[in-house]
Scaffold this motif. Structure first.
Motif, PDB file in Angstrom:
ATOM      1  N   MET A   7     -30.612 -69.746  70.941  1.00 53.92           N
ATOM      2  CA  MET A   7     -29.509 -68.958  70.929  1.00 53.92           C
ATOM      3  C   MET A   7     -28.337 -69.600  70.246  1.00 53.92           C
ATOM      4  O   MET A   7     -28.023 -70.985  70.512  1.00 53.92           O
ATOM      5  N   ILE A   8     -27.633 -68.874  69.717  1.00 57.03           N
ATOM      6  CA  ILE A   8     -26.475 -69.310  68.941  1.00 57.03           C
ATOM      7  C   ILE A   8     -25.280 -69.236  69.670  1.00 57.03           C
ATOM      8  O   ILE A   8     -25.011 -68.132  70.346  1.00 57.03           O
ATOM      9  N   ASP A   9     -24.446 -70.216  69.801  1.00 53.50           N
ATOM     10  CA  ASP A   9     -23.199 -70.469  70.630  1.00 53.50           C
ATOM     11  C   ASP A   9     -21.929 -70.032  69.791  1.00 53.50           C
ATOM     12  O   ASP A   9     -21.030 -70.236  70.443  1.00 53.50           O
ATOM     13  N   VAL A  10     -21.974 -69.464  68.544  1.00 58.41           N
ATOM     14  CA  VAL A  10     -20.934 -68.884  68.131  1.00 58.41           C
ATOM     15  C   VAL A  10     -20.466 -67.712  68.266  1.00 58.41           C
ATOM     16  O   VAL A  10     -21.244 -66.469  68.232  1.00 58.41           O
ATOM     17  N   PRO A  11     -19.359 -67.281  68.799  1.00 57.96           N
ATOM     18  CA  PRO A  11     -18.847 -65.963  69.136  1.00 57.96           C
ATOM     19  C   PRO A  11     -18.932 -64.891  68.126  1.00 57.96           C
ATOM     20  O   PRO A  11     -18.519 -65.268  66.954  1.00 57.96           O
ATOM     21  N   ILE A  12     -19.381 -63.733  68.623  1.00 55.06           N
ATOM     22  CA  ILE A  12     -19.347 -62.698  67.292  1.00 55.06           C
ATOM     23  C   ILE A  12     -18.239 -61.722  67.832  1.00 55.06           C
ATOM     24  O   ILE A  12     -18.020 -61.480  68.702  1.00 55.06           O
ATOM     25  N   GLY A  13     -17.476 -61.427  66.463  1.00 48.03           N
ATOM     26  CA  GLY A  13     -16.104 -60.699  66.647  1.00 48.03           C
ATOM     27  C   GLY A  13     -16.244 -59.277  66.415  1.00 48.03           C
ATOM     28  O   GLY A  13     -17.244 -58.766  66.293  1.00 48.03           O
ATOM     29  N   ARG A  14     -15.206 -58.492  66.653  1.00 47.24           N
ATOM     30  CA  ARG A  14     -15.336 -56.925  66.730  1.00 47.24           C
ATOM     31  C   ARG A  14     -14.260 -56.656  65.463  1.00 47.24           C
ATOM     32  O   ARG A  14     -12.981 -57.191  65.828  1.00 47.24           O
ATOM     33  N   THR A  15     -14.664 -55.756  64.863  1.00 43.74           N
ATOM     34  CA  THR A  15     -13.324 -55.241  63.834  1.00 43.74           C
ATOM     35  C   THR A  15     -12.656 -54.235  64.888  1.00 43.74           C
ATOM     36  O   THR A  15     -13.125 -53.639  65.767  1.00 43.74           O
ATOM     37  N   ARG A  28     -23.618 -67.251  60.727  1.00 43.22           N
ATOM     38  CA  ARG A  28     -24.584 -66.892  59.573  1.00 43.22           C
ATOM     39  C   ARG A  28     -25.542 -68.111  59.363  1.00 43.22           C
ATOM     40  O   ARG A  28     -26.497 -68.223  59.131  1.00 43.22           O
ATOM     41  N   VAL A  29     -24.747 -69.246  59.183  1.00 46.95           N
ATOM     42  CA  VAL A  29     -25.551 -70.536  58.631  1.00 46.95           C
ATOM     43  C   VAL A  29     -26.362 -70.901  59.807  1.00 46.95           C
ATOM     44  O   VAL A  29     -27.488 -71.057  59.590  1.00 46.95           O
ATOM     45  N   GLU A  30     -26.101 -70.864  61.141  1.00 46.37           N
ATOM     46  CA  GLU A  30     -27.044 -71.214  62.142  1.00 46.37           C
ATOM     47  C   GLU A  30     -28.094 -70.104  62.215  1.00 46.37           C
ATOM     48  O   GLU A  30     -29.324 -70.497  62.453  1.00 46.37           O
ATOM     49  N   PHE A  31     -27.891 -68.854  61.968  1.00 47.60           N
ATOM     50  CA  PHE A  31     -28.904 -68.157  61.819  1.00 47.60           C
ATOM     51  C   PHE A  31     -29.974 -68.138  60.751  1.00 47.60           C
ATOM     52  O   PHE A  31     -31.128 -68.031  61.185  1.00 47.60           O
ATOM     53  N   VAL A  32     -29.494 -68.346  59.817  1.00 48.85           N
ATOM     54  CA  VAL A  32     -30.217 -68.659  58.483  1.00 48.85           C
ATOM     55  C   VAL A  32     -31.168 -70.006  58.792  1.00 48.85           C
ATOM     56  O   VAL A  32     -32.216 -69.973  58.393  1.00 48.85           O
ATOM     57  N   ARG A  33     -30.605 -70.986  59.337  1.00 49.87           N
ATOM     58  CA  ARG A  33     -31.310 -72.165  59.823  1.00 49.87           C
ATOM     59  C   ARG A  33     -32.447 -71.873  60.789  1.00 49.87           C
ATOM     60  O   ARG A  33     -33.569 -72.407  60.488  1.00 49.87           O
ATOM     61  N   GLN A  34     -31.946 -71.165  61.793  1.00 51.31           N
ATOM     62  CA  GLN A  34     -33.097 -70.745  62.607  1.00 51.31           C
ATOM     63  C   GLN A  34     -34.096 -69.884  61.912  1.00 51.31           C
ATOM     64  O   GLN A  34     -35.320 -69.838  62.501  1.00 51.31           O
ATOM     65  N   TYR A  35     -33.817 -69.153  61.346  1.00 51.00           N
ATOM     66  CA  TYR A  35     -34.802 -68.110  60.447  1.00 51.00           C
ATOM     67  C   TYR A  35     -35.683 -68.868  59.499  1.00 51.00           C
ATOM     68  O   TYR A  35     -36.733 -68.741  59.657  1.00 51.00           O
TER      69      TYR A  35
END
Length: 121
Positions: free
Chosen positions: A1-9, A21-28
């Protein structure tokens, strides 16, 4: 699980911080089991096109550690809650300015009122 909060527009769309994005790409890239990459995408509700764009950006070197560090320490960084609050306060400020202008115009038309005299009291 990635612990960086996702924002909203403002319109409700999601915004992904660079660190996410960096953590997701690393896990991917670390996913080697069959279906693990798809599971990772489903876990975060991401489309194939979004992930593909992030992978291309990573390949171009856009996701460097220096970029992540600088985005995290940005002094003017506002989260979406702050942006929404600021928009709400701006709308309220405009509404109150219009109300004050209307009140001042009414007072100008009506004058400052009739002065009270001793006989009237």
């Amino acid at each position: 699980m990635i612990d960086v909060p996702i924002g909203r527009t403002v319109s409700g769309g999601r915004t992904f911080p660079l660190a996410f994005r960096v953590e997701f790409v690393r896990q991917y890239h670390a996913a080697i089991e069959r279906g693990e990459k798809t599971q990772l995408m489903r876990e975060h509700n991401l489309t194939r096109a979004t992930v593909r764009e992030w992978l291309r950006a990573d390949g171009r070197g856009e996701f460097t550690a220096a970029m992540v560090a600088s985005s995290e320490r940005s002094k003017n960084k506002m989260n979406n809650r702050d942006r929404a609050e600021m928009a709400r306060l701006r709308r309220e400020n405009e509404r109150l300015r219009a109300k004050v202008a209307k009140s001042e115009a009414a007072q100008e038309i009506l004058g400052k009122g009739v002065p009270r005299t001793r006989e009237a009291a």
